[in-house]
Every structure is written in C-alpha cells, then in structure tokens.
Scaffold this active site. Structure first.
Site, PDB file in Angstrom:
ATOM      1  N   THR B  48       2.070   1.968  -5.448  1.00 36.48           N
ATOM      2  CA  THR B  48       1.524   0.725  -4.897  1.00 36.48           C
ATOM      3  C   THR B  48       1.394   0.936  -3.391  1.00 36.48           C
ATOM      4  OG1 THR B  48       3.617  -0.315  -4.318  1.00 36.48           O
ATOM      5  CG2 THR B  48       2.931  -0.525  -6.601  1.00 36.48           C
ATOM      6  N   CYS B  49       0.945  -0.124  -2.665  1.00 38.94           N
ATOM      7  CA  CYS B  49       0.793   0.075  -1.220  1.00 38.94           C
ATOM      8  C   CYS B  49       2.152   0.233  -0.531  1.00 38.94           C
ATOM      9  CB  CYS B  49      -0.008  -1.055  -0.603  1.00 38.94           C
ATOM     10  SG  CYS B  49       0.611  -2.669  -1.021  1.00 38.94           S
ATOM     11  N   ASN B  50       3.221  -0.183  -1.196  1.00 38.93           N
ATOM     12  CA  ASN B  50       4.530  -0.074  -0.558  1.00 38.93           C
ATOM     13  C   ASN B  50       5.430   1.019  -1.121  1.00 38.93           C
ATOM     14  OD1 ASN B  50       4.259  -2.025   1.404  1.00 38.93           O
ATOM     15  ND2 ASN B  50       4.642  -3.657  -0.076  1.00 38.93           N
ATOM     16  N   SER B 108      11.015  -5.618  -3.024  1.00 35.92           N
ATOM     17  CA  SER B 108       9.666  -5.627  -2.442  1.00 35.92           C
ATOM     18  C   SER B 108       9.722  -5.904  -0.949  1.00 35.92           C
ATOM     19  CB  SER B 108       8.822  -6.715  -3.094  1.00 35.92           C
ATOM     20  OG  SER B 108       8.690  -6.458  -4.447  1.00 35.92           O
ATOM     21  N   GLN B 119       1.376  -3.914 -11.367  1.00 34.09           N
ATOM     22  CA  GLN B 119       1.127  -2.514 -10.996  1.00 34.09           C
ATOM     23  C   GLN B 119       2.044  -1.575 -11.780  1.00 34.09           C
ATOM     24  OE1 GLN B 119       1.780  -3.429  -6.887  1.00 34.09           O
ATOM     25  NE2 GLN B 119      -0.358  -3.133  -6.342  1.00 34.09           N
ATOM     26  N   ALA B 189     -13.440 -17.808  13.223  1.00 34.10           N
ATOM     27  CA  ALA B 189     -13.397 -16.766  12.189  1.00 34.10           C
ATOM     28  C   ALA B 189     -12.144 -15.900  12.318  1.00 34.10           C
ATOM     29  CB  ALA B 189     -14.654 -15.915  12.274  1.00 34.10           C
ATOM     30  N   GLY B 193      -7.229 -17.908   9.432  1.00 33.21           N
ATOM     31  CA  GLY B 193      -8.157 -18.940   8.984  1.00 33.21           C
ATOM     32  C   GLY B 193      -8.955 -18.475   7.777  1.00 33.21           C
TER      33      GLY B 193
END
Lengths: 274, 424
Positions: B48-50, B108, B119, B189, B193
């Site tokens: 995973t991303c971690n 996590s 995942q 933007a 937000g």
C-alpha cells in the site's frame, strides 16, 4: 385484578427506569449490548403500561382521568405508545433516552400518589367522553414529543454553533430530521387537540349541568391551541425555520404542562372530577 | 512457528523509499511465484502507500531477510537507495500480532484507516490466484480479516472524520438531511477546499458551484468534479440559492461580511446556511455566526473535530489489543494442534465417543452376559479402523518436511472435523 393493578403500579416506574438506563448507556457509551436490549425493553414497558390502563379502565368502569395522578399515567402511556410507533416507523432510536424521561417521571409520580376514587361522576362512564379524552391526551402526547425533539434540536443547534462536538453531536440525528420529527408531532398534536376541543364544545354543554365557558382548563387548552396555530402559520406563511419554531414548540409544551397539572390541582371547574 | 514478515512501513522508512518499493497488483502477481520458488513454501505480498510487506513460510532457514529485500529492490530498480535499515523482520507469533494490528487499522498512519483492509484482501486474493498460499497463510490472513471485522463491529475505531475536509462534509450532514437537494459553492481553488467539495460530491450533493479569481482554474475543477462556474464578482447574487459555502481564498480582508450574510438570510427565508471558512486569514466575518440558522466554522473548529475524533479512536486501541490477544491465542492453539500427537489423541477421543454413544444406545438389545463382549468387539473395530491412519500419520512426520506434515495433519483435522473454529 386489583393485585394486577397494584403490581403494575409498582413495576412500571422500575421498568421505565431500566429502559431509560439502557437507552442512556447506548447513547452515551455506544454499548452494543445496551443497543440490542433497547427494543425488547421498550416493547415490554409500552405493552405493560397499555395493559395497565386497559385493566384499570375495566376494573373501575371509567377511563383513568378522575385524578391528576391517573391523568399523568395516561399521558405517560400515550407518550410511550406514540414514541414506540415513531421508533418502529423511522428506525431512529437515538432520541429515546430523552423522550422516555417524561413518561418515567409522570409514571413515578402517578405510582406514588395514585389511589382509587370511590365516587365516580356518571359523565365519566360515557363513551363520547372516551373519544374527547383520548384525542386530547394523544394530542398532549404528540406535543410533548414535539417539545422533546425541539429541545434536542436546540441542544444540537447550540453544539454545532459553538463548535462543541461531543456525544450530542455524534449520536443525535441531523438538525433537519429533528425539525421534521418535531413538526410532524406538532401537526398530529394540533389536529388531535382541535378534535378534542370541537367534540368538547359541542357535546359537553349538553352533557354537563355545570358547564361553563369560563372553565380554566378550557381557557388553557384554547391558549395552547392558539400558540400551535400561530406556530404552524408562522412556519407555513412567514417561513419561520429552525430555532424560532423550536422555541415556540417548547413554549406551547410548557403551557400544556401548566394546564394539565397546575390548573387541575389549584383551580375548580367542570373538568375536575375529584 | 514458521511464519515471518519482512517489510517496510511508515515507521521504518520515509515516503521517498516507500514509494520506490510500491508494487501494483500485477507486479505482485509477477513477483509471488519467483519468491515462492526461490525461498518460500507460502508467500503473500501486501503493498500500500504506507507499507510493502512480505508474509511468508520459509523453506530454509533465512538468518535475515537480506536476499528477499534485495530481490524486491532489484525488481523495482532501487537497490542503490533502499537499505537493510529500512526493513523490519518479525517471526513467529509476533508476525501474526503485527498482521492483526495492520488489519484492524491500529498500525495505520491514520489510526483506524479502513482502506488497508480492502488492499490486504486484494493482496491475499492475488496470492491465492498465484497458488502461493497454503494452510498457514490461509489461516493467518483469514484470522486477520476476522480480527478486522471484530474491530469494526465491537469498537468505534473507524468512527468520526480524521481529516479537515472529511470533517467539513460530516458537519454538513449533521445540518442537512438530504444533500442531494442542496447547493454548495466553492470559493477559491485551495487543496482542502477541493477535497471538501469532493467529499460533499461523494455524499450525493445536488449542485456544485465554483468561483475563482482565475476563471480558468474554476473551469478545470468543474471538469474534474462536475458543477457550474460562476463569476467571482457575482458571488453575492448567487448566495440566496446556496446552502453550503466553502471558502478558501487568499485575501487580506473578509470577502463576506456579517451584513452580507444577514441580507442573504433574509432573501433565503432564513433557511440554514453552512459556511466552511478554510481561508487564512479568514474569508468570512466571524461575527456572522451569531445570525440565526447560520453555521460558520473556520479551520480551528474543523481541527477541533479531527482532534476529538482521533482522541476517541485512540481510546479504542486497548479494546482492539484485547481482541488481537484473544485471536492470537486461538491462532496459537490451532497452530499447536497441527502436531501429530494431539491430532492422534483427538482422533482417538472422537472415535471413542462415537463408539460409546452407539453402544449405550443399543446395549439394552443384548443379553447381560453378552454386553461385555459387545464392548470389546466395538473397541477392536475402532482400533483396527484407526490403526493404518495412525501409523501413516506417525511415519509421515519422519518422511516429510515439517510443512508437508502440517498440511497432511490439517487435511485430516478438516475431514474429521477436529477444528471447531473455522474462518470462512
């Protein structure tokens, strides 16, 4: 049968307390066990209370409206029945803790002080009276529930406004749901009170010798009716929303409680049967 | 216990290293057979991303995981940057404990993160498809999924928003019942937000309006999120039709004053208006919050929600640790049961129980002097039926490797129903 009545009077406050405790535990601590015990306890309490009112009416041959304590128990019963209906209909159980506080308190006072009235006025044995009374009390139950939803709305409104994100924020349904529930209960209450007043005004002058338009309870009920009429008009015509309408709902409820308890206890009139 | 885990995660390596060792599902599927053929009986690769972690049952004793991490690094062409110190290695019951903690979300980066479970399921499914799992990995991962399910249902680890954008969307749902009938206006933007608008859109928001000083950026956003662009200088004219305002503009003065809001509330019939002011300095006059039915929240209020929810989640950790400890005990018991002796004993007990029950049921049909004979006869039958399987089971442990024996025992236990706890 008298034993059964005595038993219910003893058990009901405890049953209400247990129900509130379970609802409170589920609300404040999120306990799964309490969550699953809610529905069975509520149904037991509501059924026993309804049974108690029916048995009492049959045994004493009159509806339980001869004393303020019988009336309190009848209101408690109608509140719990109306709330049970709402819970089964909407599936939302988070507000039960707050609403069931009222029937608990009413039933507790009723169970402590209630006693059998020996001399029953013949008017109390009339079936038209049953219609008048049941619509009035269902109306009161509805506006009580409306007021509790109003109170919960104001609590959540305050918490959101002041950025307090505690258990009230976490567990209560959103503001619009609370407002809608309160409004629906108000409409029910208003219609039922209208029926009670119309039936009373048409039938009571013929049925009662001492009928008087100056009766304090009649005044009180019409004042409550007017407050709700103004509130409903304000919402529909002027477009009042949220906080203001909720404050008005609570004001109407306070007046209703005043009419039921204080006027009944301290003022005379044809509505007093004891 | 021959289970191990070698991996890098957010505690052992920075993002620059973790991203180099990130494996897609197709890469995992390519990698798994190679890993199994070289080193392992069973292997599952979770990425995973971690974290990127290899869970395995080793074929030969690996004193450290060096060959494995070098193989992974080589595959991702990052041998130069990735080093041994980025990896951590666990063995035995500690590996199970680690996996259960990962599955339940308490390991996590964002405490209680729910994404990790899907995942992990995907990674496990890829390993099953590649036939690199066996009895141990199947049991280990199924128990981990069971732990995750218990953590979700028995605790509140996944409850409450833990990011500012999610907290803002959650707050909107506490005011409005049905967002599909509502209109939101995103002013500016900024990243938070945009994320808030995205979360609102995922909650079935009715209409999204966007206003930005540079109209082109607003149009780009609309192309991405859907909705309609309005001119920045026409914001006030649109406000009576807007229920939610998300403002994140860089401006030195308030772009909406309390007076503006008061006028807007009159025009919108005093219907509730939710304003999320993420701008620093603030975009909306804070005194507008005293107006009835206006709910104005700035970045501090949203941070407060996030902190509060994180505190609540942290309070759930001991409950989850208790669940993990219970499941570890069950896992250990199951693992120990894969030894030959307890299995033989349980098998004998089970057959004996059946024999006794049947004899008791029918013994009264026989004369008293025959009853002892019946007892002896049935015992002999049971012993003879069990003799061959017992001998083969005992011999099997000397003829086969440890893992093969466990697999054989596991099959027998399954066929004869010796395991009462099974995870689907």
């Amino acid at each position: 049968m008298h034993f059964l009545i005595g038993f219910c009077e003893l058990v009901l406050p405890f049953l209400y307390f247990a129900t509130i405790w379970v609802y409170g535990k589920a609300f404040f601590s999120g306990s799964k066990g309490a969550e699953s015990a809610k529905a069975p306890l509520l149904l037991t309490t509501a059924s026993l209370h309804a049974g108690y009112v029916i048995i009492r009416t049959i045994v004493f041959s009159h509806p339980p409206i001869t004393s303020v304590f019988e009336i309190l128990s009848l209101i408690a019963c109608t509140i719990v029945l109306v709330y049970t209906y709402i819970e089964l209909r909407t599936g939302n159980t988070a507000t039960g803790y707050f609403i069931l506080m009222l029937p608990f308190f009413f039933q507790l006072v009723s169970s402590i002080f209630i006693k059998e009235v020996r001399e029953i006025p013949p008017i109390l044995r009339s079936s038209l009276l049953g219609f008048h009374v049941s619509s009035a009390f269902l109306g009161y139950a509805a506006i009580t529930i409306s007021a509790v939803y109003g109170f919960l709305y104001l609590m959540l409104y305050h918490d959101i406004k002041s950025s307090q994100f505690g258990v009230i924020y976490k567990r209560l349904p959103n503001l619009e749901i609370l407002e809608r529930m309160s409004f629906t209960a108000t409409v029910f209450g208003f219609v039922l009170l209208t029926i009670a007043i119309v039936v009373g005004l048409i039938w009571l002058p013929r049925a009662l010798e001492n009928f008087s338009y100056a009766d304090p309870k009649l005044f009180g009920t019409i004042a409550i009716w007017l407050i709700y009429a103004i509130g409903l008009m304000a919402k529909k015509v002027i477009g009042w929303q949220g906080k203001r309408i909720m404050v008005l709902s609570m004001f109407g409820f306070a007046l209703a409680m005043f009419s039921i308890t204080i006027i009944n206890m301290f003022f005379g009139g044809f509505h007093k049967f004891y | 216990m021959n289970i191990h885990c070698l991996g890098i995660n957010h505690r052992t390596a920075p993002i620059e290293i973790r991203e180099k060792l990130w494996f897609s599902i197709s890469e995992i599927q390519t990698m798994l057979p190679t890993l199994r053929d070289k080193y392992f009986h069973e292997v599952v690769l979770v990425s995973t991303c971690n974290r990127t972690e290899v869970y395995y049952v080793q074929r030969h004793e690996l004193t450290n995981g060096k060959p494995v991490w070098r193989l992974l690094a080589k595959h991702k062409q990052s041998e130069e940057t990735v080093g041994e110190h980025h990896f951590c290695l666990t063995s035995g019951i500690e590996t199970a404990q680690h996996l259960f903690a990962v599955a339940s979300g308490i390991d996590s980066m964002v405490l209680g993160d729910v994404q990790i479970l899907s995942q992990m399921k995907e990674a496990f499914s890829a390993a099953q498809d590649s036939h690199t799992t066996g009895i141990l990995m199947n049991r280990l991962f199924n128990t981990a999924f069971h732990v995750a399910k218990r953590a979700r249902t028995e605790t509140e680890i996944g409850e409450g928003a833990v990011s500012i954008s999610y907290a803002a969307a959650e707050l909107a749902s506490k005011i409005f019942e049905d967002l599909s009938k509502r209109t939101a206006l995103l002013i500016g933007a900024g990243e938070t937000g945009k994320l808030t608008a995205k979360h609102l859109a995922s909650r079935n928001l009715g209409t999204m309006l966007m206003a930005n000083r540079t109209r082109q950026r607003a149009e780009e956003l609309v192309a991405h999120l859907g909705g309609r662009v309005i001119d920045f200088d026409k914001i006030l004219a649109e406000l009576p039709h807007v229920d939610i305002i998300i403002s994140s503009v860089e401006a030195n003065a308030h772009i909406l004053s309390a007076h503006d809001i008061r006028q807007v509330m009159k025009l919108r019939g005093n219907k509730p208006l939710f304003i999320i002011d993420i701008g620093v300095p603030r975009n909306v006059d804070p005194s507008a919050n005293i107006i009835d039915n206006v709910f104005l929240h700035d970045i501090d209020a949203l941070n407060h929600i996030v902190d509060h929810n994180l505190t609540s989640r942290r309070a759930q950790v001991p409950k989850i640790e208790k669940i993990i400890s219970e499941e570890l005990q069950h896992f250990q018991l199951w693992y120990d049961s894969l030894e030959v002796t307890p299995t033989i004993q349980q098998l004998r007990d089970q057959f004996e129980a059946i024999r006794q029950a049947e004899v008791e049921k029918h013994l009264h049909h026989f004369a008293t002097d025959k009853r002892e004979e019946i007892e002896m006869l049935t015992k002999r039958i049971v012993n003879k039926i069990l003799h061959a399987p017992m001998v083969n089971l005992k011999n099997g442990t000397t003829e086969h490797t440890d893992e093969e024996s466990r697999t054989r025992i596991s099959v027998i236990r399954h066929i004869f129903g010796l395991d009462k706890r099974t995870h689907q």
